[in-house]
Scaffold this active site. Structure first.
Site, PDB file in Angstrom:
ATOM      1  N   ARG A  11      10.453  45.818  56.008  1.00 31.87           N
ATOM      2  CA  ARG A  11      11.749  45.588  56.643  1.00 31.87           C
ATOM      3  C   ARG A  11      12.871  45.830  55.644  1.00 31.87           C
ATOM      4  O   ARG A  11      13.851  46.508  55.932  1.00 31.87           O
ATOM      5  CB  ARG A  11      11.822  44.169  57.186  1.00 31.87           C
ATOM      6  CG  ARG A  11      13.170  43.794  57.785  1.00 31.87           C
ATOM      7  CD  ARG A  11      13.929  42.917  56.785  1.00 31.87           C
ATOM      8  NE  ARG A  11      15.236  42.563  57.311  1.00 31.87           N
ATOM      9  CZ  ARG A  11      16.340  42.526  56.591  1.00 31.87           C
ATOM     10  NH1 ARG A  11      16.321  42.833  55.312  1.00 31.87           N
ATOM     11  NH2 ARG A  11      17.488  42.185  57.115  1.00 31.87           N
ATOM     12  N   HIS A  27      17.489  48.704  53.587  1.00 30.85           N
ATOM     13  CA  HIS A  27      18.271  49.013  52.392  1.00 30.85           C
ATOM     14  C   HIS A  27      18.140  50.456  51.925  1.00 30.85           C
ATOM     15  O   HIS A  27      19.025  50.957  51.228  1.00 30.85           O
ATOM     16  CB  HIS A  27      17.914  48.044  51.266  1.00 30.85           C
ATOM     17  CG  HIS A  27      18.254  46.634  51.610  1.00 30.85           C
ATOM     18  ND1 HIS A  27      19.550  46.188  51.730  1.00 30.85           N
ATOM     19  CD2 HIS A  27      17.467  45.565  51.906  1.00 30.85           C
ATOM     20  CE1 HIS A  27      19.548  44.915  52.066  1.00 30.85           C
ATOM     21  NE2 HIS A  27      18.297  44.516  52.187  1.00 30.85           N
TER      22      HIS A  27
END
Length: 117
Positions: A75, A80
């Protein structure tokens, strides 16, 4: 398992099932050709990971065969490093990791208290 943990695990199962639905009867090359499918698949895995990140330590201990750090780590990578997603890894994760994850989490939900927050 607490009601909050049951709720988060239910979210994990729902997101995993959605991800599988997004790739059903599709080929890996469809991710290249269909940006909407690629984004939907990525978002489903992000949701799965965010829900996993919210599961308590006690529930993680109870379900110690779940790869919690890897789920949350994926995730984080998707969120990011959104500009550098390896679609082969995303595809393989959905096809190889999600079916056994769902199979493991569904019984945990069924055996937990049905009271949700």
């Amino acid at each position: 398992m607490s009601p909050a943990d049951r709720w988060r695990i239910l979210h994990m199962v729902e997101a995993a099932e959605q991800a599988l639905a997004f790739v059903r009867n599709r080929q890996r090359t469809d991710l290249e050709a269909d940006p909407m499918r690629r984004l939907a698949l990525t978002r489903a895995i992000e949701i799965l990971g965010e829900a996993a990140a919210q599961v308590s330590d006690s529930a993680r201990i109870e379900l110690d065969d779940i790869p919690w750090p890897q789920i949350v780590g994926m995730r984080n990578r998707l969120v990011h490093a959104y500009f550098d997603i390896n679609l082969d890894i995303l595809w393989d994760t959905v096809h190889l990791a999600l079916p056994p994850l769902i199979a493991r989490l569904k019984p945990a939900i069924a055996h937990a208290s049905p009271d949700l927050d």
